[in-house]
Design a protein around this motif. Structure first.
Motif, PDB file in Angstrom:
ATOM      1  N   TRP A   1       0.758  -0.834   0.485  1.00 26.92           N
ATOM      2  CA  TRP A   1       0.149   0.082  -0.042  1.00 26.92           C
ATOM      3  C   TRP A   1       0.660   1.280  -0.222  1.00 26.92           C
ATOM      4  O   TRP A   1       0.637   1.594  -0.713  1.00 26.92           O
ATOM      5  CB  TRP A   1      -0.771   0.054   0.666  1.00 26.92           C
ATOM      6  CG  TRP A   1      -2.001  -0.811   0.770  1.00 26.92           C
ATOM      7  CD1 TRP A   1      -2.721  -1.891   1.383  1.00 26.92           C
ATOM      8  CD2 TRP A   1      -3.788  -0.238  -0.159  1.00 26.92           C
ATOM      9  NE1 TRP A   1      -3.919  -2.347   1.028  1.00 26.92           N
ATOM     10  CE2 TRP A   1      -4.099  -1.451   0.128  1.00 26.92           C
ATOM     11  CE3 TRP A   1      -3.725   0.738  -0.552  1.00 26.92           C
ATOM     12  CZ2 TRP A   1      -5.388  -1.227  -0.360  1.00 26.92           C
ATOM     13  CZ3 TRP A   1      -4.205   0.794  -1.438  1.00 26.92           C
ATOM     14  CH2 TRP A   1      -5.594  -0.116  -1.714  1.00 26.92           C
ATOM     15  N   GLN A   2       2.180   1.129   0.795  1.00 21.49           N
ATOM     16  CA  GLN A   2       2.650   2.203   0.759  1.00 21.49           C
ATOM     17  C   GLN A   2       3.025   2.530  -0.391  1.00 21.49           C
ATOM     18  O   GLN A   2       3.533   3.799  -0.917  1.00 21.49           O
ATOM     19  CB  GLN A   2       3.836   2.007   1.870  1.00 21.49           C
ATOM     20  CG  GLN A   2       3.453   2.240   2.875  1.00 21.49           C
ATOM     21  CD  GLN A   2       2.789   3.690   4.065  1.00 21.49           C
ATOM     22  OE1 GLN A   2       1.538   4.174   3.490  1.00 21.49           O
ATOM     23  NE2 GLN A   2       3.619   4.481   4.287  1.00 21.49           N
TER      24      GLN A   2
ATOM     25  N   ILE B   1      -0.091   3.826  -2.987  1.00 25.45           N
ATOM     26  CA  ILE B   1       0.689   5.632  -2.987  1.00 25.45           C
ATOM     27  C   ILE B   1       1.934   6.377  -3.212  1.00 25.45           C
ATOM     28  O   ILE B   1       1.474   7.281  -3.359  1.00 25.45           O
ATOM     29  CB  ILE B   1       0.556   5.798  -1.774  1.00 25.45           C
ATOM     30  CG1 ILE B   1      -1.217   4.703  -0.632  1.00 25.45           C
ATOM     31  CG2 ILE B   1       0.408   7.316  -1.186  1.00 25.45           C
ATOM     32  CD1 ILE B   1      -1.291   5.224   0.884  1.00 25.45           C
TER      33      ILE B   1
END
Length: 108
Positions: free
Chosen positions: A49-50, A53
């Motif tokens: 997810w990091q 993003i």
């Protein structure tokens, strides 16, 4: 290291960042195999997810920079066209040299 997680409160001398990481490692060391696999899976999901993003932010930033540059180029062409038009240069020549349409130049 395995028994460090049993300490209730860390002594003040052990509250530095390096010791915090040591205590976190001790917490992980006492996981069962199943808990450890769940921990690794959640860590992988978090990192995915990091990265997603970060990639989206970087792409948006690059698109914004490109758009800003193009707007700056167009503004510079309009500025030159205004100067040329004020100097009495024919609209067709201004259009040919600035890349603007004759209508855009006429609207100046």
């Amino acid at each position: 290291i395995r028994n460090l997680s049993r300490l209730m409160d860390r002594p003040v001398a052990l509250q530095e960042r390096v010791f915090t990481r040591l205590f976190e490692s001790a917490e992980i060391a006492k996981f069962t195999r199943e808990q450890y696999e769940e921990y690794e899976d959640s860590l992988k999901a978090y990192r995915d997810w990091q990265n997603t993003i970060h990639t989206a932010v970087m792409k948006s930033l690059q698109e914004g920079i490109a758009q800003g540059r193009e707007e700056g180029r167009k503004e510079e062409r309009l500025k030159l066209a205004r100067k040329f038009k004020a100097s009495g240069i024919p609209v067709s020549i201004i259009a040919e040299n600035t890349g603007l349409t004759e209508k855009e130049i006429a609207d100046l």
